[in-house]
Design a protein around this motif. Sequence first.
Motif, PDB file in Angstrom:
ATOM      1  N   LEU A  29       0.846  -1.185   0.000  1.00  0.00           N
ATOM      2  CA  LEU A  29       0.000   0.000   0.000  1.00  0.00           C
ATOM      3  C   LEU A  29       0.885   1.240   0.000  1.00  0.00           C
ATOM      4  CD1 LEU A  29      -3.017   0.841   0.185  1.00  0.00           C
ATOM      5  CD2 LEU A  29      -2.661   1.081   2.660  1.00  0.00           C
ATOM      6  N   PRO A  30       0.706   2.155  -0.982  1.00  0.00           N
ATOM      7  CA  PRO A  30       1.519   3.379  -0.988  1.00  0.00           C
ATOM      8  C   PRO A  30       1.412   4.124   0.335  1.00  0.00           C
ATOM      9  CG  PRO A  30       0.287   3.161  -3.042  1.00  0.00           C
ATOM     10  CD  PRO A  30      -0.210   2.087  -2.129  1.00  0.00           C
ATOM     11  N   LYS A  31       2.521   4.719   0.782  1.00  0.00           N
ATOM     12  CA  LYS A  31       2.554   5.388   2.079  1.00  0.00           C
ATOM     13  C   LYS A  31       1.490   6.486   2.190  1.00  0.00           C
ATOM     14  CE  LYS A  31       7.480   4.530   2.921  1.00  0.00           C
ATOM     15  NZ  LYS A  31       8.816   5.152   3.132  1.00  0.00           N
ATOM     16  N   LEU A  32       1.234   7.166   1.089  1.00  0.00           N
ATOM     17  CA  LEU A  32       0.256   8.251   1.116  1.00  0.00           C
ATOM     18  C   LEU A  32      -1.168   7.751   1.343  1.00  0.00           C
ATOM     19  CD1 LEU A  32       1.616  10.490  -1.786  1.00  0.00           C
ATOM     20  CD2 LEU A  32       1.660  11.010   0.662  1.00  0.00           C
ATOM     21  N   LEU A  33      -1.368   6.431   1.205  1.00  0.00           N
ATOM     22  CA  LEU A  33      -2.700   5.853   1.429  1.00  0.00           C
ATOM     23  C   LEU A  33      -2.798   5.108   2.750  1.00  0.00           C
ATOM     24  CD1 LEU A  33      -3.533   4.438  -2.129  1.00  0.00           C
ATOM     25  CD2 LEU A  33      -4.131   6.655  -1.166  1.00  0.00           C
ATOM     26  N   ALA A  34      -1.729   5.138   3.531  1.00  0.00           N
ATOM     27  CA  ALA A  34      -1.715   4.370   4.782  1.00  0.00           C
ATOM     28  C   ALA A  34      -2.864   4.780   5.700  1.00  0.00           C
ATOM     29  CB  ALA A  34      -0.380   4.554   5.493  1.00  0.00           C
ATOM     30  N   GLY A  35      -3.213   6.041   5.697  1.00  0.00           N
ATOM     31  CA  GLY A  35      -4.287   6.513   6.564  1.00  0.00           C
ATOM     32  C   GLY A  35      -5.655   6.021   6.141  1.00  0.00           C
ATOM     33  N   SER A  89      -6.192   2.828   5.207  1.00  0.00           N
ATOM     34  CA  SER A  89      -6.237   1.383   5.404  1.00  0.00           C
ATOM     35  C   SER A  89      -7.478   0.997   6.203  1.00  0.00           C
ATOM     36  CB  SER A  89      -4.976   0.917   6.133  1.00  0.00           C
ATOM     37  OG  SER A  89      -4.997  -0.485   6.305  1.00  0.00           O
ATOM     38  N   GLY A  90      -8.219   0.036   5.679  1.00  0.00           N
ATOM     39  CA  GLY A  90      -9.441  -0.396   6.346  1.00  0.00           C
ATOM     40  C   GLY A  90     -10.677   0.357   5.912  1.00  0.00           C
ATOM     41  N   GLN A  91     -10.522   1.424   5.147  1.00  0.00           N
ATOM     42  CA  GLN A  91     -11.677   2.182   4.672  1.00  0.00           C
ATOM     43  C   GLN A  91     -12.415   1.389   3.589  1.00  0.00           C
ATOM     44  OE1 GLN A  91     -13.031   5.166   5.418  1.00  0.00           O
ATOM     45  NE2 GLN A  91     -11.597   5.694   7.053  1.00  0.00           N
ATOM     46  N   PRO A  92     -13.746   1.323   3.656  1.00  0.00           N
ATOM     47  CA  PRO A  92     -14.499   0.564   2.646  1.00  0.00           C
ATOM     48  C   PRO A  92     -14.282   1.076   1.223  1.00  0.00           C
ATOM     49  CG  PRO A  92     -15.898   1.133   4.518  1.00  0.00           C
ATOM     50  CD  PRO A  92     -14.617   1.890   4.695  1.00  0.00           C
ATOM     51  N   LEU A 135      -0.436  13.305  -4.208  1.00  0.00           N
ATOM     52  CA  LEU A 135       0.040  14.172  -3.128  1.00  0.00           C
ATOM     53  C   LEU A 135      -0.617  13.846  -1.790  1.00  0.00           C
ATOM     54  CD1 LEU A 135      -0.005  17.624  -4.966  1.00  0.00           C
ATOM     55  CD2 LEU A 135       1.958  16.109  -4.596  1.00  0.00           C
ATOM     56  N   ARG A 136      -1.931  13.596  -1.815  1.00  0.00           N
ATOM     57  CA  ARG A 136      -2.645  13.343  -0.573  1.00  0.00           C
ATOM     58  C   ARG A 136      -3.967  12.662  -0.879  1.00  0.00           C
ATOM     59  NH1 ARG A 136      -3.299  18.243   1.093  1.00  0.00           N
ATOM     60  NH2 ARG A 136      -5.553  18.475   0.942  1.00  0.00           N
ATOM     61  N   ALA A 137      -4.421  11.836   0.059  1.00  0.00           N
ATOM     62  CA  ALA A 137      -5.734  11.213  -0.057  1.00  0.00           C
ATOM     63  C   ALA A 137      -6.314  11.081   1.342  1.00  0.00           C
ATOM     64  CB  ALA A 137      -5.622   9.838  -0.718  1.00  0.00           C
ATOM     65  N   GLU A 138      -7.534  11.528   1.515  1.00  0.00           N
ATOM     66  CA  GLU A 138      -8.161  11.464   2.831  1.00  0.00           C
ATOM     67  C   GLU A 138      -9.651  11.187   2.676  1.00  0.00           C
ATOM     68  OE1 GLU A 138      -8.705  16.311   3.385  1.00  0.00           O
ATOM     69  OE2 GLU A 138      -7.037  15.265   4.374  1.00  0.00           O
ATOM     70  N   ALA A 139     -10.189  10.469   3.647  1.00  0.00           N
ATOM     71  CA  ALA A 139     -11.597  10.098   3.606  1.00  0.00           C
ATOM     72  C   ALA A 139     -12.466  11.258   4.059  1.00  0.00           C
ATOM     73  CB  ALA A 139     -11.839   8.872   4.490  1.00  0.00           C
TER      74      ALA A 139
END
Length: 497
Positions: free
Chosen positions: A189-195, A197-200, A365-369
């Motif tokens: 999993l790319p580091k920028l997507l680590a946050g 993890s577990g999101q549907p 650059l960034r990804a957030e739910a």
Amino acid sequence: MTSGRSGPTTASSAPCWSPGAEPMTSVPQPLRVVIIGGGLTGASLAWQLARMALPARITVVEPRAELGRGLAYSSRDPAHRINVPAHRMSIDPEDRGDFLSWLQADPARLTPDAQAEGGDIYPQRGLFGSYVADRLAPHLASGAIRHIRARVSDIERAGDGSFVLILSDESRIRAELLVLATGHPAPALPKLLAGLSGQPALIADPQDEARLAEVPQDARVLILGAALSAADVIATLDRQGHRGAITCLSRRGLRSRGQGPRGQDSSADFLDPPSRQASDLLRRVRHAIVDEQARGQDWQAVFYRLRAQGQEIWTALPEDARRRLLRHARTWWDVHRYRLPPQTETVIAGLIAQGRLQFLAGHLLRAEAGDAGILVNWRPRGRTDARQAVFDRVVVTTGPAQDRCIAASPALGALARLGLIAPCPLGLGLATTASCKALDAEGRASDRILIAGPLARGHLGELVGAPECAAQAKDIAREIARAAMLAPITRSQLRTV
């Protein structure tokens, strides 16, 4: 069709053994060969060894129910097809048309859409796994090959230099010769997507058919990556009736090319003499393409030739030239070498024409739910300003993490802790010799460990497709045959030391 699950399939059938125990009889014991990994490479090797009728006991440790499936050929999705014409696929390097013959032996195996416009056959990918399992079935039934459905949890070294493999069911088996054929490591999993993890809304594994089946038909989908795995996801979504927009984001924005018209292989020779510099090799490739186009052929003919000579081309290059190719030409090589089956190419072209699919070049650059989905920021390639958009699903298809193969595998991790294997300096699997013997932490070649399949890419280069894996399996089988014949002498020398 005969199932590859015939014969013993559990570790409980293994004879009781304790490290250092002397044989109960003076009859020479067969060499205990254990292959870790029963995907295409491991299955091809087991098949080669079984046909040799060696004084060896062949065991394959593979958790899947059938040998030969692996990651690629375990797919049951009818939209996933082999990306090489069937007449070029085989586990027998001496019979390139064996898979096609197997298909034609039972016409019910092929759906009408398997034949492309030029006449080549591109069947559903899982059929190749069924073919491999069918070829192995008689050897499993006879006991020439033993399949243990488990994973290797740990490995210990015995006093005589052999190995004790501790399996996931807590049983133990002994190996005098170990073959590492674990294939591609799982994607990271790319580091920028680590946050996330577990999101549907995040699908970290593009092989997760259940998660892909849950994608809403109108979902806005972002696919990270643009190669064959991305094409598989697009084909799956299209088959499921997906109607939403799909965006593929990759660093260069390049997507896999198509097969092109059927033609003859190029007669170009990249080994006379072999190139010693990356720039010289690329120049010769460009000139060969121009020559083939003058003959009415397309560039695909040159790439078939490059594939045929790929290992010799790669091994002739010094390490700095290999690094330059990986740094500057790898993406271009991948999109031309790993091409789309015509059926998938048609799907992608249609979605692009409808304005529902786009390929973008840029850096994440960034990804957030958020409440509306996943907010993604990226910077288009060659620009300084950032863009952002909201997606209902994000699918990761960035490919296997070749540089973390040891960390991702308990078996490889155990051998690394013992100092018996080392990572490839190019980040392509494990360090090996020309004969695919493992190099240990001190750079010494092992007489007990062999590297098969993609884990040996750093030394052999072209080692992903079925024909190349089958050819390497045959070479490794010869190495094992030599060891099996010498085993009685080697054992007697160890007892007198």
